[in-house]
Design a protein around this motif. Structure first.
Motif, PDB file in Angstrom:
ATOM      1  N   LEU A 128       0.872  -1.173   0.000  1.00 21.87           N
ATOM      2  CA  LEU A 128       0.000   0.000   0.000  1.00 21.87           C
ATOM      3  C   LEU A 128       0.909   1.222   0.000  1.00 21.87           C
ATOM      4  O   LEU A 128       1.908   1.253   0.725  1.00 21.87           O
ATOM      5  CB  LEU A 128      -0.891  -0.013   1.243  1.00 21.87           C
ATOM      6  CG  LEU A 128      -2.068   0.935   1.287  1.00 21.87           C
ATOM      7  CD1 LEU A 128      -2.981   0.789   0.074  1.00 21.87           C
ATOM      8  CD2 LEU A 128      -2.876   0.698   2.546  1.00 21.87           C
ATOM      9  N   ALA A 129       0.596   2.201  -0.848  1.00 19.53           N
ATOM     10  CA  ALA A 129       1.416   3.396  -0.987  1.00 19.53           C
ATOM     11  C   ALA A 129       0.580   4.632  -0.690  1.00 19.53           C
ATOM     12  O   ALA A 129      -0.647   4.626  -0.845  1.00 19.53           O
ATOM     13  CB  ALA A 129       1.988   3.471  -2.398  1.00 19.53           C
ATOM     14  N   LEU A 130       1.245   5.705  -0.290  1.00 20.36           N
ATOM     15  CA  LEU A 130       0.606   6.984  -0.028  1.00 20.36           C
ATOM     16  C   LEU A 130       1.645   8.074  -0.166  1.00 20.36           C
ATOM     17  O   LEU A 130       2.837   7.802  -0.264  1.00 20.36           O
ATOM     18  CB  LEU A 130      -0.029   7.003   1.365  1.00 20.36           C
ATOM     19  CG  LEU A 130       0.885   6.767   2.568  1.00 20.36           C
ATOM     20  CD1 LEU A 130       1.538   8.075   3.053  1.00 20.36           C
ATOM     21  CD2 LEU A 130       0.081   6.171   3.712  1.00 20.36           C
ATOM     22  N   ASP A 131       1.168   9.303  -0.184  1.00 21.47           N
ATOM     23  CA  ASP A 131       2.093  10.437  -0.119  1.00 21.47           C
ATOM     24  C   ASP A 131       1.550  11.428   0.889  1.00 21.47           C
ATOM     25  O   ASP A 131       0.348  11.480   1.150  1.00 21.47           O
ATOM     26  CB  ASP A 131       2.291  11.090  -1.491  1.00 21.47           C
ATOM     27  CG  ASP A 131       1.031  11.687  -2.067  1.00 21.47           C
ATOM     28  OD1 ASP A 131       0.747  12.867  -1.760  1.00 21.47           O
ATOM     29  OD2 ASP A 131       0.325  10.991  -2.819  1.00 21.47           O
ATOM     30  N   THR A 132       2.475  12.178   1.465  1.00 20.54           N
ATOM     31  CA  THR A 132       2.107  13.231   2.402  1.00 20.54           C
ATOM     32  C   THR A 132       3.166  14.310   2.354  1.00 20.54           C
ATOM     33  O   THR A 132       4.261  14.100   1.819  1.00 20.54           O
ATOM     34  CB  THR A 132       1.908  12.686   3.836  1.00 20.54           C
ATOM     35  OG1 THR A 132       1.228  13.673   4.611  1.00 20.54           O
ATOM     36  CG2 THR A 132       3.218  12.293   4.499  1.00 20.54           C
ATOM     37  N   ALA A 133       2.851  15.466   2.897  1.00 16.92           N
ATOM     38  CA  ALA A 133       3.785  16.586   2.895  1.00 16.92           C
ATOM     39  C   ALA A 133       5.046  16.227   3.674  1.00 16.92           C
ATOM     40  O   ALA A 133       4.970  15.741   4.806  1.00 16.92           O
ATOM     41  CB  ALA A 133       3.115  17.821   3.495  1.00 16.92           C
ATOM     42  N   GLU A 134       6.185  16.486   3.079  1.00 19.08           N
ATOM     43  CA  GLU A 134       7.462  16.208   3.740  1.00 19.08           C
ATOM     44  C   GLU A 134       7.573  16.957   5.067  1.00 19.08           C
ATOM     45  O   GLU A 134       8.014  16.386   6.061  1.00 19.08           O
ATOM     46  CB  GLU A 134       8.625  16.555   2.793  1.00 19.08           C
ATOM     47  CG  GLU A 134       9.990  16.147   3.313  1.00 19.08           C
ATOM     48  CD  GLU A 134      10.594  17.145   4.289  1.00 19.08           C
ATOM     49  OE1 GLU A 134      11.308  16.700   5.201  1.00 19.08           O
ATOM     50  OE2 GLU A 134      10.326  18.355   4.165  1.00 19.08           O
ATOM     51  N   PRO A 135       7.151  18.229   5.150  1.00 21.32           N
ATOM     52  CA  PRO A 135       7.275  18.916   6.441  1.00 21.32           C
ATOM     53  C   PRO A 135       6.249  18.484   7.494  1.00 21.32           C
ATOM     54  O   PRO A 135       6.352  18.906   8.648  1.00 21.32           O
ATOM     55  CB  PRO A 135       7.093  20.398   6.078  1.00 21.32           C
ATOM     56  CG  PRO A 135       6.372  20.411   4.786  1.00 21.32           C
ATOM     57  CD  PRO A 135       6.732  19.138   4.079  1.00 21.32           C
ATOM     58  N   ALA A 136       5.288  17.651   7.139  1.00 24.94           N
ATOM     59  CA  ALA A 136       4.254  17.216   8.090  1.00 24.94           C
ATOM     60  C   ALA A 136       4.795  16.049   8.924  1.00 24.94           C
ATOM     61  O   ALA A 136       4.396  14.890   8.757  1.00 24.94           O
ATOM     62  CB  ALA A 136       2.983  16.836   7.347  1.00 24.94           C
ATOM     63  N   ALA A 137       5.683  16.362   9.835  1.00 36.04           N
ATOM     64  CA  ALA A 137       6.381  15.328  10.616  1.00 36.04           C
ATOM     65  C   ALA A 137       5.405  14.445  11.405  1.00 36.04           C
ATOM     66  O   ALA A 137       5.611  13.232  11.492  1.00 36.04           O
ATOM     67  CB  ALA A 137       7.390  15.984  11.553  1.00 36.04           C
ATOM     68  N   ALA A 138       4.367  15.025  11.983  1.00 40.86           N
ATOM     69  CA  ALA A 138       3.424  14.219  12.778  1.00 40.86           C
ATOM     70  C   ALA A 138       2.700  13.206  11.890  1.00 40.86           C
ATOM     71  O   ALA A 138       2.499  12.054  12.309  1.00 40.86           O
ATOM     72  CB  ALA A 138       2.424  15.118  13.483  1.00 40.86           C
ATOM     73  N   LEU A 139       2.321  13.598  10.690  1.00 40.96           N
ATOM     74  CA  LEU A 139       1.672  12.657   9.778  1.00 40.96           C
ATOM     75  C   LEU A 139       2.639  11.544   9.375  1.00 40.96           C
ATOM     76  O   LEU A 139       2.274  10.369   9.362  1.00 40.96           O
ATOM     77  CB  LEU A 139       1.154  13.381   8.530  1.00 40.96           C
ATOM     78  CG  LEU A 139      -0.021  14.321   8.739  1.00 40.96           C
ATOM     79  CD1 LEU A 139      -0.320  15.084   7.455  1.00 40.96           C
ATOM     80  CD2 LEU A 139      -1.243  13.561   9.206  1.00 40.96           C
TER      81      LEU A 139
END
Length: 172
Positions: A128-139
């Motif tokens: 399973l793959a996803l992407d998220t904001a690099e600066p969103a450390a908590a995510l």
């Protein structure tokens, strides 16, 4: 509290409003995730070909997630060509994970991810793959706790941040 598949009678307007509410805190940090202000048509488009799940509490939809198989190489992912990870056979893609701010801390996000991962495994996907904001450390930490690892990066057109690509091997 119940997690269930998205049903034909569920309102895309309600889902869109939920996404806006859930992503507002990210927008306040300057990150223009698509879900911050996407239209109802974009919500509908992002769910086309995907299995959506919703969290329902007292008859109210308070969470959502979408999961789908890999994108065809020529098909756009929102407005961009998909990264190779999102076109890899055996890869499911997780998107639009959202929990209404009033319902955070109840474990709904984890249960929605459980449902998406179980669906992907049941469909025979290997990862399973996803992407998220690099600066969103908590995510990123949240996904890492679930076994996701960073496997790449992408700069989506028009976004105010770079994104990390993350994946998790699914075990039978």
């Amino acid at each position: 509290m119940m997690i269930r598949p998205l049903q034909p009678g569920d309102s895309f307007e309600t889902l869109t409003a939920l996404l806006h509410a859930a992503y507002a805190s990210l927008a306040a940090q300057g990150w223009n995730f698509t879900a911050v202000d996407q239209s109802v048509d974009v919500t509908r488009e992002r769910l086309a070909g995907a299995q959506g799940f919703v969290a329902e509490l007292d008859g109210r939809i308070v969470g959502t997630v979408a999961v789908r198989g890999p994108k065809p190489a020529g098909e756009a992912y929102i407005a961009d060509p998909p990264p190779p990870l999102y076109t890899t056979p055996g890869t499911a893609i997780l998107a639009q994970l959202a929990v209404h701010p009033d319902c955070r801390g109840l474990g709904l996000g984890e249960r929605l991810m459980d449902a998406a991962e179980a669906w992907a495994l049941g469909q025979g996907f290997a990862q399973l793959a996803l992407d998220t904001a690099e600066p969103a450390a908590a995510l990123r930490r949240r996904y890492e706790r679930r076994g996701y690892v960073t496997v790449g990066a992408v700069q989506w057109q028009g976004k105010t941040y770079a994104s990390v690509l993350m994946s998790k091997r699914l075990a039978a």
